[in-house]
Write a protein that holds these residues in place. Structure first.
Motif, PDB file in Angstrom:
ATOM      1  N   GLU A 124     -10.383 -38.331 -24.224  1.00 47.46           N
ATOM      2  CA  GLU A 124      -9.976 -38.925 -22.922  1.00 47.46           C
ATOM      3  C   GLU A 124     -10.397 -38.201 -21.693  1.00 47.46           C
ATOM      4  O   GLU A 124     -10.693 -38.801 -20.840  1.00 47.46           O
ATOM      5  CB  GLU A 124      -8.538 -38.987 -23.246  1.00 47.46           C
ATOM      6  CG  GLU A 124      -7.817 -39.627 -21.859  1.00 47.46           C
ATOM      7  CD  GLU A 124      -7.851 -41.072 -21.605  1.00 47.46           C
ATOM      8  OE1 GLU A 124      -7.605 -41.497 -20.286  1.00 47.46           O
ATOM      9  OE2 GLU A 124      -8.849 -41.933 -22.463  1.00 47.46           O
ATOM     10  N   ILE A 125     -10.163 -36.980 -21.684  1.00 47.37           N
ATOM     11  CA  ILE A 125     -10.726 -36.146 -20.629  1.00 47.37           C
ATOM     12  C   ILE A 125     -12.034 -36.548 -20.488  1.00 47.37           C
ATOM     13  O   ILE A 125     -12.567 -36.486 -19.114  1.00 47.37           O
ATOM     14  CB  ILE A 125     -10.708 -34.660 -21.005  1.00 47.37           C
ATOM     15  CG1 ILE A 125      -9.303 -34.349 -20.964  1.00 47.37           C
ATOM     16  CG2 ILE A 125     -11.394 -33.743 -20.037  1.00 47.37           C
ATOM     17  CD1 ILE A 125      -8.660 -32.884 -21.590  1.00 47.37           C
ATOM     18  N   LEU A 126     -13.066 -36.589 -21.510  1.00 44.55           N
ATOM     19  CA  LEU A 126     -14.389 -36.736 -21.347  1.00 44.55           C
ATOM     20  C   LEU A 126     -14.835 -38.178 -20.558  1.00 44.55           C
ATOM     21  O   LEU A 126     -15.602 -38.584 -19.607  1.00 44.55           O
ATOM     22  CB  LEU A 126     -15.214 -36.713 -22.404  1.00 44.55           C
ATOM     23  CG  LEU A 126     -15.376 -35.298 -23.032  1.00 44.55           C
ATOM     24  CD1 LEU A 126     -16.062 -35.503 -24.546  1.00 44.55           C
ATOM     25  CD2 LEU A 126     -15.905 -34.340 -22.286  1.00 44.55           C
ATOM     26  N   ARG A 127     -14.038 -39.258 -20.937  1.00 47.64           N
ATOM     27  CA  ARG A 127     -13.784 -40.775 -20.478  1.00 47.64           C
ATOM     28  C   ARG A 127     -13.516 -40.555 -18.796  1.00 47.64           C
ATOM     29  O   ARG A 127     -14.060 -40.840 -18.186  1.00 47.64           O
ATOM     30  CB  ARG A 127     -12.980 -41.645 -21.079  1.00 47.64           C
ATOM     31  CG  ARG A 127     -13.600 -42.222 -22.187  1.00 47.64           C
ATOM     32  CD  ARG A 127     -12.741 -43.292 -23.100  1.00 47.64           C
ATOM     33  NE  ARG A 127     -11.617 -42.723 -23.777  1.00 47.64           N
ATOM     34  CZ  ARG A 127     -11.512 -42.345 -24.740  1.00 47.64           C
ATOM     35  NH1 ARG A 127     -12.561 -42.154 -25.475  1.00 47.64           N
ATOM     36  NH2 ARG A 127     -10.155 -42.001 -25.364  1.00 47.64           N
ATOM     37  N   ILE A 128     -12.397 -39.603 -18.494  1.00 54.40           N
ATOM     38  CA  ILE A 128     -11.934 -39.565 -17.123  1.00 54.40           C
ATOM     39  C   ILE A 128     -13.011 -38.818 -16.358  1.00 54.40           C
ATOM     40  O   ILE A 128     -13.399 -39.487 -15.201  1.00 54.40           O
ATOM     41  CB  ILE A 128     -10.752 -38.692 -16.982  1.00 54.40           C
ATOM     42  CG1 ILE A 128      -9.513 -39.551 -17.747  1.00 54.40           C
ATOM     43  CG2 ILE A 128     -10.479 -38.342 -15.761  1.00 54.40           C
ATOM     44  CD1 ILE A 128      -8.387 -38.670 -18.047  1.00 54.40           C
ATOM     45  N   LEU A 129     -13.678 -37.796 -16.726  1.00 55.60           N
ATOM     46  CA  LEU A 129     -14.723 -37.114 -16.124  1.00 55.60           C
ATOM     47  C   LEU A 129     -16.203 -38.017 -15.820  1.00 55.60           C
ATOM     48  O   LEU A 129     -16.495 -38.238 -14.759  1.00 55.60           O
ATOM     49  CB  LEU A 129     -15.253 -36.022 -16.964  1.00 55.60           C
ATOM     50  CG  LEU A 129     -14.332 -34.833 -16.904  1.00 55.60           C
ATOM     51  CD1 LEU A 129     -14.814 -33.730 -17.955  1.00 55.60           C
ATOM     52  CD2 LEU A 129     -14.030 -34.372 -15.305  1.00 55.60           C
ATOM     53  N   ARG A 130     -16.371 -38.928 -16.690  1.00 52.68           N
ATOM     54  CA  ARG A 130     -17.424 -39.911 -16.916  1.00 52.68           C
ATOM     55  C   ARG A 130     -16.970 -40.955 -15.728  1.00 52.68           C
ATOM     56  O   ARG A 130     -17.985 -41.154 -14.851  1.00 52.68           O
ATOM     57  CB  ARG A 130     -17.771 -40.556 -18.177  1.00 52.68           C
ATOM     58  CG  ARG A 130     -18.995 -41.023 -18.045  1.00 52.68           C
ATOM     59  CD  ARG A 130     -19.737 -41.247 -19.525  1.00 52.68           C
ATOM     60  NE  ARG A 130     -20.573 -40.050 -19.675  1.00 52.68           N
ATOM     61  CZ  ARG A 130     -21.039 -39.956 -20.738  1.00 52.68           C
ATOM     62  NH1 ARG A 130     -20.921 -40.727 -21.804  1.00 52.68           N
ATOM     63  NH2 ARG A 130     -21.965 -38.701 -20.998  1.00 52.68           N
ATOM     64  N   GLY A 131     -15.774 -41.371 -15.857  1.00 54.74           N
ATOM     65  CA  GLY A 131     -15.376 -42.311 -14.983  1.00 54.74           C
ATOM     66  C   GLY A 131     -15.424 -42.085 -13.542  1.00 54.74           C
ATOM     67  O   GLY A 131     -15.641 -42.860 -12.728  1.00 54.74           O
TER      68      GLY A 131
ATOM     69  N   LEU B 143     -18.496 -31.433 -29.056  1.00 50.68           N
ATOM     70  CA  LEU B 143     -18.500 -31.978 -27.855  1.00 50.68           C
ATOM     71  C   LEU B 143     -19.491 -33.038 -27.615  1.00 50.68           C
ATOM     72  O   LEU B 143     -19.480 -34.098 -26.964  1.00 50.68           O
ATOM     73  CB  LEU B 143     -18.854 -30.795 -26.886  1.00 50.68           C
ATOM     74  CG  LEU B 143     -18.621 -31.031 -25.363  1.00 50.68           C
ATOM     75  CD1 LEU B 143     -17.268 -31.849 -24.947  1.00 50.68           C
ATOM     76  CD2 LEU B 143     -18.801 -29.845 -24.599  1.00 50.68           C
ATOM     77  N   LYS B 144     -20.779 -32.733 -28.250  1.00 50.27           N
ATOM     78  CA  LYS B 144     -21.939 -33.625 -28.193  1.00 50.27           C
ATOM     79  C   LYS B 144     -21.706 -35.072 -28.731  1.00 50.27           C
ATOM     80  O   LYS B 144     -22.008 -36.204 -28.236  1.00 50.27           O
ATOM     81  CB  LYS B 144     -23.096 -32.936 -28.749  1.00 50.27           C
ATOM     82  CG  LYS B 144     -23.824 -32.040 -27.967  1.00 50.27           C
ATOM     83  CD  LYS B 144     -24.710 -31.188 -28.587  1.00 50.27           C
ATOM     84  CE  LYS B 144     -25.668 -30.486 -27.940  1.00 50.27           C
ATOM     85  NZ  LYS B 144     -26.945 -29.905 -28.610  1.00 50.27           N
ATOM     86  N   SER B 145     -20.717 -34.875 -29.979  1.00 48.95           N
ATOM     87  CA  SER B 145     -20.652 -36.224 -30.507  1.00 48.95           C
ATOM     88  C   SER B 145     -19.502 -36.873 -29.599  1.00 48.95           C
ATOM     89  O   SER B 145     -19.621 -38.201 -29.691  1.00 48.95           O
ATOM     90  CB  SER B 145     -19.931 -35.657 -31.796  1.00 48.95           C
ATOM     91  OG  SER B 145     -19.552 -37.061 -32.492  1.00 48.95           O
ATOM     92  N   MET B 146     -18.632 -36.379 -28.927  1.00 52.37           N
ATOM     93  CA  MET B 146     -17.580 -37.078 -28.088  1.00 52.37           C
ATOM     94  C   MET B 146     -18.372 -37.388 -26.728  1.00 52.37           C
ATOM     95  O   MET B 146     -18.174 -38.460 -26.522  1.00 52.37           O
ATOM     96  CB  MET B 146     -16.390 -35.969 -27.928  1.00 52.37           C
ATOM     97  CG  MET B 146     -15.518 -35.525 -28.904  1.00 52.37           C
ATOM     98  SD  MET B 146     -14.431 -34.500 -28.272  1.00 52.37           S
ATOM     99  CE  MET B 146     -13.986 -33.447 -29.796  1.00 52.37           C
ATOM    100  N   LEU B 147     -19.207 -36.824 -26.361  1.00 53.12           N
ATOM    101  CA  LEU B 147     -19.929 -37.312 -25.437  1.00 53.12           C
ATOM    102  C   LEU B 147     -20.856 -38.604 -25.620  1.00 53.12           C
ATOM    103  O   LEU B 147     -20.812 -39.383 -24.835  1.00 53.12           O
ATOM    104  CB  LEU B 147     -20.836 -36.308 -24.538  1.00 53.12           C
ATOM    105  CG  LEU B 147     -20.266 -34.974 -23.887  1.00 53.12           C
ATOM    106  CD1 LEU B 147     -21.183 -33.918 -23.810  1.00 53.12           C
ATOM    107  CD2 LEU B 147     -19.679 -35.754 -22.727  1.00 53.12           C
TER     108      LEU B 147
END
Length: 64
Positions: free
Chosen positions: A22-29, A57-61
């Motif tokens: 979720e944090i990565l989605r927010i950052l990307r968004g 982390l790479k997998s999540m990204l």
């Protein structure tokens, strides 16, 4: 979601209470494309833990 861990402390990325996807989605968004830093301080297996964290982390990204 994982149940809260009653033992507070540093854990390998992906094993704690933080919702990293979720944090990565927010950052990307938000358009963030800067550095993400993995740090591991309080483990006897810091280097292995850091490698695991980077792989997760790479997998999540890729999925974010």
């Amino acid at each position: 979601p994982k149940p809260p861990n009653p033992v507070r402390g540093e854990v390998v990325l992906g094993e704690g209470e933080v919702d990293w996807p979720e944090i990565l989605r927010i950052l990307r968004g938000a358009g963030y494309d800067g550095w993400l830093v993995v740090e591991r301080n309080s483990s006897k297996t810091r280097e292995d833990d850091a490698r695991i964290a980077v792989a997760r982390l790479k997998s999540m990204l890729q999925k974010a």
